[in-house]
Write a protein that holds these residues in place. Structure first.
Motif, PDB file in Angstrom:
ATOM      1  N   ILE A  36       0.831  -1.110   0.026  1.00 47.91           N
ATOM      2  CA  ILE A  36       0.256   0.084  -0.046  1.00 47.91           C
ATOM      3  C   ILE A  36       0.953   1.287  -0.020  1.00 47.91           C
ATOM      4  N   TYR A  37       2.002   1.314   0.680  1.00 46.54           N
ATOM      5  CA  TYR A  37       2.843   2.443   0.901  1.00 46.54           C
ATOM      6  C   TYR A  37       4.045   2.682  -0.074  1.00 46.54           C
ATOM      7  N   SER A  38       3.923   1.677  -0.981  1.00 46.26           N
ATOM      8  CA  SER A  38       5.076   1.614  -1.865  1.00 46.26           C
ATOM      9  C   SER A  38       4.967   2.736  -3.125  1.00 46.26           C
ATOM     10  N   SER A  39       3.602   3.171  -3.338  1.00 48.71           N
ATOM     11  CA  SER A  39       3.290   3.889  -4.408  1.00 48.71           C
ATOM     12  C   SER A  39       2.376   5.061  -3.967  1.00 48.71           C
ATOM     13  N   GLU A  40       2.434   6.093  -4.632  1.00 43.72           N
ATOM     14  CA  GLU A  40       1.913   7.097  -4.133  1.00 43.72           C
ATOM     15  C   GLU A  40       0.353   6.888  -4.698  1.00 43.72           C
ATOM     16  N   SER A  41       0.001   6.296  -5.774  1.00 43.66           N
ATOM     17  CA  SER A  41      -1.368   5.968  -6.218  1.00 43.66           C
ATOM     18  C   SER A  41      -2.096   5.389  -4.851  1.00 43.66           C
ATOM     19  N   GLU A  42      -1.449   3.992  -4.465  1.00 42.85           N
ATOM     20  CA  GLU A  42      -1.999   3.544  -3.337  1.00 42.85           C
ATOM     21  C   GLU A  42      -2.331   4.180  -1.961  1.00 42.85           C
ATOM     22  N   ILE A  43      -1.327   4.960  -1.739  1.00 47.91           N
ATOM     23  CA  ILE A  43      -1.476   6.075  -0.642  1.00 47.91           C
ATOM     24  C   ILE A  43      -2.703   6.932  -0.816  1.00 47.91           C
ATOM     25  N   LYS A  44      -2.745   7.529  -2.036  1.00 50.86           N
ATOM     26  CA  LYS A  44      -4.132   8.347  -2.261  1.00 50.86           C
ATOM     27  C   LYS A  44      -5.284   7.383  -2.362  1.00 50.86           C
ATOM     28  N   ALA A  45      -5.114   6.018  -2.788  1.00 51.41           N
ATOM     29  CA  ALA A  45      -6.464   5.312  -2.449  1.00 51.41           C
ATOM     30  C   ALA A  45      -6.884   5.101  -0.984  1.00 51.41           C
ATOM     31  N   ALA A  46      -5.769   4.833  -0.321  1.00 50.79           N
ATOM     32  CA  ALA A  46      -6.077   4.959   1.157  1.00 50.79           C
ATOM     33  C   ALA A  46      -6.638   6.045   1.699  1.00 50.79           C
ATOM     34  N   LEU A  47      -6.209   7.266   1.500  1.00 51.84           N
ATOM     35  CA  LEU A  47      -6.647   8.547   1.565  1.00 51.84           C
ATOM     36  C   LEU A  47      -8.201   8.521   1.493  1.00 51.84           C
ATOM     37  N   ALA A  48      -8.453   8.118   0.066  1.00 53.75           N
ATOM     38  CA  ALA A  48      -9.835   8.228  -0.131  1.00 53.75           C
ATOM     39  C   ALA A  48     -10.737   7.269   0.570  1.00 53.75           C
ATOM     40  N   GLY A  49     -10.170   6.349   1.407  1.00 51.87           N
ATOM     41  CA  GLY A  49     -10.776   5.619   2.343  1.00 51.87           C
ATOM     42  C   GLY A  49     -11.170   6.553   3.675  1.00 51.87           C
ATOM     43  N   VAL A  50     -10.381   7.242   3.871  1.00 49.09           N
ATOM     44  CA  VAL A  50     -10.769   8.187   5.229  1.00 49.09           C
ATOM     45  C   VAL A  50     -11.958   9.039   4.601  1.00 49.09           C
ATOM     46  N   TYR A  51     -11.946   9.650   3.411  1.00 42.90           N
ATOM     47  CA  TYR A  51     -13.041  10.472   2.995  1.00 42.90           C
ATOM     48  C   TYR A  51     -14.424   9.729   2.707  1.00 42.90           C
ATOM     49  N   SER A  52     -14.181   8.419   2.553  1.00 42.86           N
ATOM     50  CA  SER A  52     -15.417   7.678   2.321  1.00 42.86           C
ATOM     51  C   SER A  52     -15.929   7.455   3.805  1.00 42.86           C
ATOM     52  N   LEU A  53     -15.242   6.955   4.549  1.00 42.71           N
ATOM     53  CA  LEU A  53     -15.848   6.919   5.983  1.00 42.71           C
ATOM     54  C   LEU A  53     -16.504   8.068   6.768  1.00 42.71           C
ATOM     55  N   MET A  54     -15.642   9.336   6.223  1.00 41.89           N
ATOM     56  CA  MET A  54     -16.373  10.564   6.736  1.00 41.89           C
ATOM     57  C   MET A  54     -17.855  10.880   6.342  1.00 41.89           C
ATOM     58  N   LEU A  55     -18.213  10.268   5.094  1.00 37.18           N
ATOM     59  CA  LEU A  55     -19.441  10.355   4.567  1.00 37.18           C
ATOM     60  C   LEU A  55     -20.549   9.652   5.153  1.00 37.18           C
ATOM     61  N   ARG A  56     -20.165   8.551   5.951  1.00 37.64           N
ATOM     62  CA  ARG A  56     -21.302   7.885   6.574  1.00 37.64           C
ATOM     63  C   ARG A  56     -22.230   8.719   7.295  1.00 37.64           C
ATOM     64  N   ASP A  57     -23.447   8.137   7.479  1.00 37.57           N
ATOM     65  CA  ASP A  57     -24.521   8.618   8.299  1.00 37.57           C
ATOM     66  C   ASP A  57     -24.115   9.015   9.639  1.00 37.57           C
ATOM     67  N   ASP A  58     -23.533   8.169  10.295  1.00 35.47           N
ATOM     68  CA  ASP A  58     -22.920   8.292  11.856  1.00 35.47           C
ATOM     69  C   ASP A  58     -21.906   9.477  11.687  1.00 35.47           C
ATOM     70  N   ALA A  59     -21.415   9.949  10.740  1.00 36.77           N
ATOM     71  CA  ALA A  59     -20.347  10.939  10.699  1.00 36.77           C
ATOM     72  C   ALA A  59     -20.940  12.390   9.901  1.00 36.77           C
ATOM     73  N   TYR A  60     -20.293  12.781   9.066  1.00 28.58           N
ATOM     74  CA  TYR A  60     -20.402  13.916   8.436  1.00 28.58           C
ATOM     75  C   TYR A  60     -21.772  13.778   7.292  1.00 28.58           C
ATOM     76  N   GLY A  61     -22.186  12.614   6.874  1.00 27.87           N
ATOM     77  CA  GLY A  61     -23.239  12.456   5.820  1.00 27.87           C
ATOM     78  C   GLY A  61     -24.524  12.479   6.586  1.00 27.87           C
ATOM     79  N   ASN A  62     -24.487  12.604   7.912  1.00 24.55           N
ATOM     80  CA  ASN A  62     -25.912  12.971   8.646  1.00 24.55           C
ATOM     81  C   ASN A  62     -25.695  13.795   9.910  1.00 24.55           C
ATOM     82  N   ARG A  63     -25.036  12.914  10.920  1.00 21.78           N
ATOM     83  CA  ARG A  63     -25.104  13.192  12.311  1.00 21.78           C
ATOM     84  C   ARG A  63     -24.611  14.626  12.607  1.00 21.78           C
ATOM     85  N   LEU A  64     -23.371  14.671  11.906  1.00 13.41           N
ATOM     86  CA  LEU A  64     -22.378  15.841  12.524  1.00 13.41           C
ATOM     87  C   LEU A  64     -22.797  17.103  11.536  1.00 13.41           C
ATOM     88  N   ALA A  65     -23.943  16.889  10.494  1.00 11.53           N
ATOM     89  CA  ALA A  65     -24.605  18.032   9.943  1.00 11.53           C
ATOM     90  C   ALA A  65     -25.691  18.801  10.706  1.00 11.53           C
TER      91      ALA A  65
END
Length: 630
Positions: A36-65
């Motif tokens: 995962i951390y051997s290439s910039e594209s894979e690290i970027k994919a991991a970062l996209a995972g952070v954004y994806s988790l943030m948009l859940r209903d229990d986070a910024y997709g609903n509750r924190l709004a």
């Protein structure tokens, strides 16, 4: 553009979606850390995972709004009509309970997301890519490293603003024993995060240099976040009485607060002086673009959490103007998040933000406007499906894909002005920041009186601070940050105490009573239907009684009672009383039964209890205070 961002993530982070327990996150199956951390594209994919988790209903997709927004003099997140708390979820009325299931969902999701950032930070630090990178200049790897740390800091700040002291981990959890820890003092967390971001900020890219602009954590967002963290560290907070868990606690300001205001001035000043953001778009155009999934990288928005169409986001559905679904292509919208009617009347009638922020109407199935205005029934107009140039369809409901606007340049300007005033009084650069915000709020023909004269007369620290309090109220209505401002200013109790009594006084005055502090009130407003100038098949409302109080029905208009209804005959007591929505909507602080004993300096419990399951799982290492010890 967003679809490609999240396409990077699909398949790589799917194992995270089943995370139910606090920090119990399995690494993505099928991939080693080295891979995962051997290439910039894979690290970027991991970062996209952070954004994806943030948009859940229990986070910024609903509750924190909106869910964690308790009632203020701006947002009225919930109305109570009795003294009873049925399901424990009365956050709006300052009475959440530890068994409220929403708490546990948000706690788990936020920590799952933090744990992923910890994974990324550790993985990058040990990677050859990062170790071999030139640390004297910005590169893709240093940007992503700083991005992960910035997102982690944002997540922790929001946890602190919900719970106060929280569990603090900066390395990935690797075993169940990692979970069995207590909470860390919030000031210690804030101090760590400030220093942590200071180190990475110089090696991050600006939004204009990033592929997704302000939808990624940029250098200017990191700078602004350092400033906001410092303002929170230098501000006030509710503290527990550890010798008496049943006590509400007390408000306290951290030691050495002046030092943190200096940090805020430095880093907020960087955002301002770099000149990469401005307030060029009108206030109306800003929100029109937000409703059309368009955010320039060089205007007001500094960081906007990206959402997905037809999947996530409550903006223009729960937050926005209500719409009854029909054959039209816009679908339905509940518009359940409301503003206070007194907030509407706090605006200068020439303020262009008022009619964008406050929408005293709803749309029926034929898209004709209908009156919607009461004590705590005033939709926020910043978000509306009717502003969409490409509507989502007749059956659409939530999941609008409208981004969560987390930080704006107007916020930075006003925070900077506040910090300078705290340290030096109303210095000229602080006044200019306030003027910049107000220039957008008024037509240029009004600048002489509404901007220059208004600000220039603010000659002392106290008057300027009051003006900042007001400006932030008018600028950010519906965006859910008023609660946080009032808390760090130690003004929450005072404002709610005054709001409770003002609502009662408005009701009395509207019914012929007398109050020396409120000479007049909007007993009623009056409306009529007129053709929509933009669509001859629809009608809009012409409302009188908002710009100025009107006490007689104009010919051709229909009366809509407002404050006249707020003080009425109670059949049980056979006397005139404030209506139940006034009596009980602030009941965790002030209510019909205790109002005579409450002082505006009493602490107000704006924090949430730790979830019951968290208390159990941590086996005695976490305890509830603030009267939540049951």
């Amino acid at each position: 553009m967003k679809k490609s961002l999240y396409a990077i993530f699909v398949g790589l982070m799917v194992s995270l979606s089943s995370c139910d327990d606090f920090l119990a996150v399995e690494p993505p199956t099928g991939f080693t850390s080295e891979y995962i951390y051997s290439s910039e594209s894979e690290i970027k994919a991991a970062l996209a995972g952070v954004y994806s988790l943030m948009l859940r209903d229990d986070a910024y997709g609903n509750r924190l709004a909106y869910v964690y927004n308790s009632n203020t003099d701006v947002e009225m997140s919930g109305i109570a009509t009795s003294a009873a708390n049925v399901n424990g979820g009365d956050m709006a009325c300052f009475e959440p309970k530890p068994y409220w299931t929403t708490l546990n969902g948000t706690w788990n999701t936020m920590y799952a997301t933090i744990n992923l950032t910890n994974d990324i930070i550790q993985g990058v630090e040990t990677s050859e890519l990062y170790q071999n990178a030139d640390k004297t200049k910005t590169s893709t790897i240093t940007q992503m490293y700083g991005e992960a740390k910035t997102l982690r800091a944002m997540l922790y700040l929001d946890l602190i603003r919900i719970w106060g002291d929280v569990v603090f981990r900066t390395v990935p959890s690797s075993s169940e024993e990692d979970l069995l820890v207590g909470v860390t003092d919030r000031n210690e967390i804030l101090e760590f995060l400030i220093d942590d971001l200071k180190a990475v900020e110089p090696l991050m890219f600006y939004a204009g240099e990033l592929d997704y602009g302000v939808e990624r954590a940029s250098r200017e967002f990191c700078q602004g976040l350092i400033g906001l963290l410092a303002m929170n560290r230098g501000g006030w907070a509710l503290r527990p009485n550890v010798s008496n868990p049943a006590s509400i606690g007390y408000m306290e300001r951290g030691e050495n607060h002046a030092h943190y205001y200096d940090i805020a001035i430095e880093y907020l000043g960087k955002v301002i002086n770099d000149g990469r953001h401005n307030l060029t778009l009108s206030f109306e155009e800003l929100w029109d673009r937000e409703n059309n999934w368009s955010t320039p990288h060089n205007d007001d928005i500094i960081f906007s959490i990206p959402m997905l169409k037809n999947s996530s986001s409550q903006f223009a559905y729960y937050l926005g103007i209500p719409i009854t679904a029909g054959t039209h292509p816009y679908g339905g919208a509940s518009g359940n998040l409301n503003l206070s009617a007194l907030y509407l009347y706090s605006f200068d009638k020439m303020d262009l933000r008022r009619d964008v922020t406050c929408a005293p109407y709803r749309y029926n199935e034929r898209l004709n406007q209908e009156i919607r205005l009461d004590l705590a029934t005033l939709p926020t107009g910043k978000w509306s499906k009717l502003k969409m140039n490409n509507p989502l369809g007749a059956s659409s409901q939530a999941g609008t894909g409208i981004n969560f606007t987390w930080m704006r340049f107007a916020d930075v300007l006003l925070l900077y002005a506040e910090a300078v005033n705290e340290q030096f009084g109303p210095r000229e650069d602080a006044k200019e920041c306030l003027k910049r915000v107000r220039r957008r709020a008024f037509e240029s023909s009004d600048w002489s009186s509404k901007v220059d004269a208004y600000v220039d007369v603010l000659g002392n620290k106290e008057d300027f601070f009051k003006a900042i309090m007001d400006e932030r109220k008018w600028e950010f209505g519906g965006e859910g940050i008023r609660k946080f401002d009032l808390a760090r200013w130690n003004k929450y109790s005072e404002v709610i105490y005054q709001l409770y009594h003002d609502m009662i006084s408005w009701g009395k005055v509207a019914n012929g009573g007398f109050d020396p502090d409120i000479p007049d009130a909007a007993a009623s407003v009056y409306w009529r239907n007129i053709p929509d100038p933009n669509n001859s098949d629809r009608t809009i409302l012409d409302i009188v009684g908002i710009d100025e109080f009107v006490h007689a029905r104009p010919a051709g208009y229909t009366e809509h009672e407002l404050a006249k209804k707020w003080y009425a005959l109670d059949n049980a007591t056979e006397s005139y009383e404030p209506i139940p929505a006034i009596r009980w909507s602030f009941r965790g602080f002030i209510n019909y039964n205790n109002a005579a004993q409450v002082s505006p300096t009493d602490p107000l419990r704006y924090l949430c209890p730790y979830p019951s399951k968290v208390i159990t799982d941590h086996r005695g290492k976490i305890q509830n205070y603030y009267g939540f010890n049951y």
